[in-house]
Design a protein around this motif. Structure first.
Motif, PDB file in Angstrom:
ATOM      1  N   ASP A  85       0.839  -1.207   0.000  1.00 50.65           N
ATOM      2  CA  ASP A  85       0.000   0.000   0.000  1.00 50.65           C
ATOM      3  C   ASP A  85       0.872   1.256   0.000  1.00 50.65           C
ATOM      4  OD1 ASP A  85      -2.134   1.718   0.128  1.00 50.65           O
ATOM      5  OD2 ASP A  85      -2.681   1.226   2.198  1.00 50.65           O
ATOM      6  N   SER A  86       0.552   2.152  -0.913  1.00 54.03           N
ATOM      7  CA  SER A  86       1.317   3.398  -1.039  1.00 54.03           C
ATOM      8  C   SER A  86       0.471   4.424  -1.783  1.00 54.03           C
ATOM      9  CB  SER A  86       2.613   3.147  -1.817  1.00 54.03           C
ATOM     10  OG  SER A  86       2.312   2.811  -3.161  1.00 54.03           O
ATOM     11  N   ALA A  87       0.940   5.653  -1.783  1.00 55.29           N
ATOM     12  CA  ALA A  87       0.259   6.707  -2.545  1.00 55.29           C
ATOM     13  C   ALA A  87       0.284   6.360  -4.039  1.00 55.29           C
ATOM     14  CB  ALA A  87       0.915   8.051  -2.290  1.00 55.29           C
ATOM     15  N   ASP A  88       1.383   5.784  -4.512  1.00 59.00           N
ATOM     16  CA  ASP A  88       1.485   5.398  -5.915  1.00 59.00           C
ATOM     17  C   ASP A  88       0.429   4.352  -6.268  1.00 59.00           C
ATOM     18  OD1 ASP A  88       2.519   5.018  -8.574  1.00 59.00           O
ATOM     19  OD2 ASP A  88       3.718   3.333  -7.842  1.00 59.00           O
ATOM     20  N   LEU A  89       0.333   3.310  -5.462  1.00 58.12           N
ATOM     21  CA  LEU A  89      -0.665   2.272  -5.724  1.00 58.12           C
ATOM     22  C   LEU A  89      -2.069   2.858  -5.690  1.00 58.12           C
ATOM     23  CD1 LEU A  89      -1.547  -0.672  -6.186  1.00 58.12           C
ATOM     24  CD2 LEU A  89      -1.549  -0.940  -3.701  1.00 58.12           C
ATOM     25  N   ARG A  90      -2.376   3.646  -4.687  1.00 57.56           N
ATOM     26  CA  ARG A  90      -3.719   4.225  -4.588  1.00 57.56           C
ATOM     27  C   ARG A  90      -4.026   5.147  -5.770  1.00 57.56           C
ATOM     28  NH1 ARG A  90      -6.363   4.117   0.749  1.00 57.56           N
ATOM     29  NH2 ARG A  90      -5.220   2.610   2.018  1.00 57.56           N
ATOM     30  N   GLY A  91      -3.031   5.873  -6.250  1.00 57.60           N
ATOM     31  CA  GLY A  91      -3.231   6.720  -7.430  1.00 57.60           C
ATOM     32  C   GLY A  91      -3.553   5.891  -8.658  1.00 57.60           C
ATOM     33  N   ARG A  92      -2.853   4.792  -8.825  1.00 53.54           N
ATOM     34  CA  ARG A  92      -3.120   3.901  -9.954  1.00 53.54           C
ATOM     35  C   ARG A  92      -4.519   3.297  -9.854  1.00 53.54           C
ATOM     36  NH1 ARG A  92       2.222   0.436 -11.352  1.00 53.54           N
ATOM     37  NH2 ARG A  92       3.825   1.988 -10.906  1.00 53.54           N
ATOM     38  N   LEU A  93      -4.887   2.897  -8.646  1.00 52.51           N
ATOM     39  CA  LEU A  93      -6.222   2.326  -8.448  1.00 52.51           C
ATOM     40  C   LEU A  93      -7.297   3.380  -8.688  1.00 52.51           C
ATOM     41  CD1 LEU A  93      -5.511   0.090  -5.323  1.00 52.51           C
ATOM     42  CD2 LEU A  93      -5.869  -0.685  -7.682  1.00 52.51           C
ATOM     43  N   ASP A  94      -7.057   4.605  -8.241  1.00 52.70           N
ATOM     44  CA  ASP A  94      -8.009   5.702  -8.504  1.00 52.70           C
ATOM     45  C   ASP A  94      -8.202   5.902 -10.010  1.00 52.70           C
ATOM     46  OD1 ASP A  94      -8.673   6.412  -5.870  1.00 52.70           O
ATOM     47  OD2 ASP A  94      -7.004   7.835  -5.715  1.00 52.70           O
ATOM     48  N   ARG A  95      -7.105   5.856 -10.762  1.00 51.21           N
ATOM     49  CA  ARG A  95      -7.219   6.010 -12.220  1.00 51.21           C
ATOM     50  C   ARG A  95      -7.987   4.838 -12.836  1.00 51.21           C
ATOM     51  NH1 ARG A  95      -2.323   8.172 -11.037  1.00 51.21           N
ATOM     52  NH2 ARG A  95      -1.085   6.327 -11.554  1.00 51.21           N
ATOM     53  N   ALA A  96      -7.793   3.646 -12.306  1.00 52.88           N
ATOM     54  CA  ALA A  96      -8.531   2.485 -12.806  1.00 52.88           C
ATOM     55  C   ALA A  96     -10.021   2.623 -12.503  1.00 52.88           C
ATOM     56  CB  ALA A  96      -7.973   1.193 -12.205  1.00 52.88           C
ATOM     57  N   VAL A  97     -10.350   3.167 -11.344  1.00 50.69           N
ATOM     58  CA  VAL A  97     -11.759   3.386 -10.979  1.00 50.69           C
ATOM     59  C   VAL A  97     -12.417   4.358 -11.966  1.00 50.69           C
ATOM     60  CG1 VAL A  97     -13.258   4.458  -9.236  1.00 50.69           C
ATOM     61  CG2 VAL A  97     -11.518   2.812  -8.534  1.00 50.69           C
ATOM     62  N   ASP A  98     -11.647   5.297 -12.492  1.00 50.80           N
ATOM     63  CA  ASP A  98     -12.176   6.281 -13.434  1.00 50.80           C
ATOM     64  C   ASP A  98     -12.110   5.832 -14.893  1.00 50.80           C
ATOM     65  OD1 ASP A  98     -12.760   8.046 -11.374  1.00 50.80           O
ATOM     66  OD2 ASP A  98     -10.827   9.075 -11.523  1.00 50.80           O
ATOM     67  N   PRO A 102     -15.582  -1.590 -17.035  1.00 55.07           N
ATOM     68  CA  PRO A 102     -16.344  -1.958 -15.835  1.00 55.07           C
ATOM     69  C   PRO A 102     -15.542  -2.869 -14.902  1.00 55.07           C
ATOM     70  CG  PRO A 102     -17.569  -2.523 -17.840  1.00 55.07           C
ATOM     71  CD  PRO A 102     -16.243  -2.007 -18.267  1.00 55.07           C
ATOM     72  N   TRP A 103     -14.738  -3.782 -15.489  1.00 51.94           N
ATOM     73  CA  TRP A 103     -13.897  -4.663 -14.655  1.00 51.94           C
ATOM     74  C   TRP A 103     -12.962  -3.829 -13.803  1.00 51.94           C
ATOM     75  CZ3 TRP A 103     -14.893  -9.557 -13.896  1.00 51.94           C
ATOM     76  CH2 TRP A 103     -15.545 -10.288 -14.871  1.00 51.94           C
ATOM     77  N   ALA A 104     -12.279  -2.900 -14.425  1.00 52.89           N
ATOM     78  CA  ALA A 104     -11.314  -2.061 -13.701  1.00 52.89           C
ATOM     79  C   ALA A 104     -12.007  -1.247 -12.620  1.00 52.89           C
ATOM     80  CB  ALA A 104     -10.574  -1.162 -14.681  1.00 52.89           C
ATOM     81  N   ARG A 105     -13.156  -0.674 -12.960  1.00 56.53           N
ATOM     82  CA  ARG A 105     -13.868   0.151 -11.972  1.00 56.53           C
ATOM     83  C   ARG A 105     -14.231  -0.672 -10.744  1.00 56.53           C
ATOM     84  NH1 ARG A 105     -16.520   2.155 -16.636  1.00 56.53           N
ATOM     85  NH2 ARG A 105     -18.376   0.947 -16.113  1.00 56.53           N
ATOM     86  N   TYR A 106     -14.808  -1.844 -10.968  1.00 59.16           N
ATOM     87  CA  TYR A 106     -15.224  -2.677  -9.827  1.00 59.16           C
ATOM     88  C   TYR A 106     -14.039  -3.207  -9.043  1.00 59.16           C
ATOM     89  CZ  TYR A 106     -20.260  -2.932 -10.491  1.00 59.16           C
ATOM     90  OH  TYR A 106     -21.590  -2.634 -10.544  1.00 59.16           O
ATOM     91  N   GLN A 107     -13.088  -3.801  -9.750  1.00 55.76           N
ATOM     92  CA  GLN A 107     -11.974  -4.437  -9.043  1.00 55.76           C
ATOM     93  C   GLN A 107     -11.105  -3.410  -8.320  1.00 55.76           C
ATOM     94  OE1 GLN A 107     -11.211  -8.576 -11.219  1.00 55.76           O
ATOM     95  NE2 GLN A 107     -10.498  -6.845 -12.405  1.00 55.76           N
ATOM     96  N   ALA A 108     -10.780  -2.313  -8.977  1.00 56.93           N
ATOM     97  CA  ALA A 108      -9.947  -1.284  -8.333  1.00 56.93           C
ATOM     98  C   ALA A 108     -10.695  -0.637  -7.173  1.00 56.93           C
ATOM     99  CB  ALA A 108      -9.519  -0.236  -9.355  1.00 56.93           C
ATOM    100  N   GLY A 109     -11.983  -0.387  -7.364  1.00 58.89           N
ATOM    101  CA  GLY A 109     -12.773   0.186  -6.277  1.00 58.89           C
ATOM    102  C   GLY A 109     -12.820  -0.714  -5.063  1.00 58.89           C
ATOM    103  N   TYR A 110     -12.972  -1.996  -5.305  1.00 59.33           N
ATOM    104  CA  TYR A 110     -13.005  -2.971  -4.216  1.00 59.33           C
ATOM    105  C   TYR A 110     -11.670  -3.016  -3.479  1.00 59.33           C
ATOM    106  CZ  TYR A 110     -13.405  -7.528  -1.893  1.00 59.33           C
ATOM    107  OH  TYR A 110     -13.425  -8.546  -0.971  1.00 59.33           O
ATOM    108  N   ASP A 116      -8.784   0.691   2.685  1.00 57.15           N
ATOM    109  CA  ASP A 116      -9.317   1.609   3.710  1.00 57.15           C
ATOM    110  C   ASP A 116      -9.942   0.876   4.889  1.00 57.15           C
ATOM    111  OD1 ASP A 116      -8.515   3.829   2.286  1.00 57.15           O
ATOM    112  OD2 ASP A 116     -10.462   4.121   1.316  1.00 57.15           O
ATOM    113  N   HIS A 117     -10.184  -0.424   4.734  1.00 55.46           N
ATOM    114  CA  HIS A 117     -10.810  -1.229   5.789  1.00 55.46           C
ATOM    115  C   HIS A 117      -9.993  -2.506   6.025  1.00 55.46           C
ATOM    116  CE1 HIS A 117     -14.075   1.367   4.338  1.00 55.46           C
ATOM    117  NE2 HIS A 117     -14.380   1.414   5.623  1.00 55.46           N
ATOM    118  N   PRO A 118      -8.802  -2.370   6.573  1.00 52.03           N
ATOM    119  CA  PRO A 118      -7.926  -3.539   6.748  1.00 52.03           C
ATOM    120  C   PRO A 118      -8.479  -4.581   7.719  1.00 52.03           C
ATOM    121  CG  PRO A 118      -6.997  -1.619   7.832  1.00 52.03           C
ATOM    122  CD  PRO A 118      -8.193  -1.148   7.054  1.00 52.03           C
TER     123      PRO A 118
END
Length: 139
Positions: A85-98, A102-110, A116-118
Motif C-alpha cells: 500500500d502506497s500513494a502510488d498504488l492508490r493513485g493507480r487504483l483511482d485512475r482504474a476506478v475512473d 467496468p472490470w477495472a472500476r469494480y476491481q480497483a474500487g473494491y 481503507d478497511h484492513p
C-alpha cells in the motif's frame, strides 16, 4: 520459497511467472497453468518483506490485474495490495476506478475499499456485499 524473499534466488522467476500470467493470460493458461502455484507465490509475496524494486513490480502487477477481466485466484492480489500500500498504488487504483472498463472500476474500487478497511477479510461474502452496495453494513 523458504527464508527471506529478498535473498531468495527464485524471486526473479516467481515475479516473472506472475507477470506472465498477468500480461499474457491465454498463453500462460496454455503453457503453464497452475492456479495453486499462482496462489502460493502471491501469498508468499504478500507475507514477505520486499525491497523497493520488488514493491514496484508488485504494484505494477496489482494494477495490471485490476484492469483486466477477473481470473482464478486474482482475489489473492488484495493481499499484495495491502502489503505494498502506497500513494502510488492508490493513485493507480483511482485512475482504474475512473476508466471506461467496468472490470477495472469494480476491481480497483473494491481493492481501494479494502485498503481503507484492513479489518475486513477478503472473502466472497465481502465482495458480494460491496458489489451490491451493502458494504457499509460490514463495517
Amino acid at each position: 520459497m523458504s527464508g527471506d524473499l529478498a535473498t531468495w534466488p527464485g524471486l526473479p522467476y516467481a515475479l516473472l511467472f506472475l507477470e506472465w500470467e498477468a500480461r499474457f493470460p491465454q498463453e500462460w493458461t496454455r503453457h503453464a497453468k497452475s492456479w495453486g502455484t499462482k496462489q502460493s507465490l502471491i501469498r508468499d509475496m504478500a507475507r514477505s518483506h520486499q525491497d523497493e524494486a520488488v514493491k514496484a513490480k508488485l504494484t505494477d502487477l496489482v494494477e495490471i490485474v485490476v484492469r483486466r477481466a477477473y481470473r482464478c485466484k486474482d482475489r489473492e492480489y488484495v493481499r499484495v495490495a495491502r502489503a505494498v500500500d502506497s500513494a502510488d498504488l492508490r493513485g493507480r487504483l483511482d485512475r482504474a476506478v475512473d476508466s471506461d472498463s467496468p472490470w477495472a472500476r469494480y476491481q480497483a474500487g473494491y481493492v481501494l475499499w479494502l485498503l481503507d478497511h484492513p479489518e475486513l477479510p477478503n472473502t466472497r461474502h465481502v465482495w458480494r456485499a460491496w458489489v451490491a452496495g451493502q458494504a457499509a453494513a460490514l463495517i
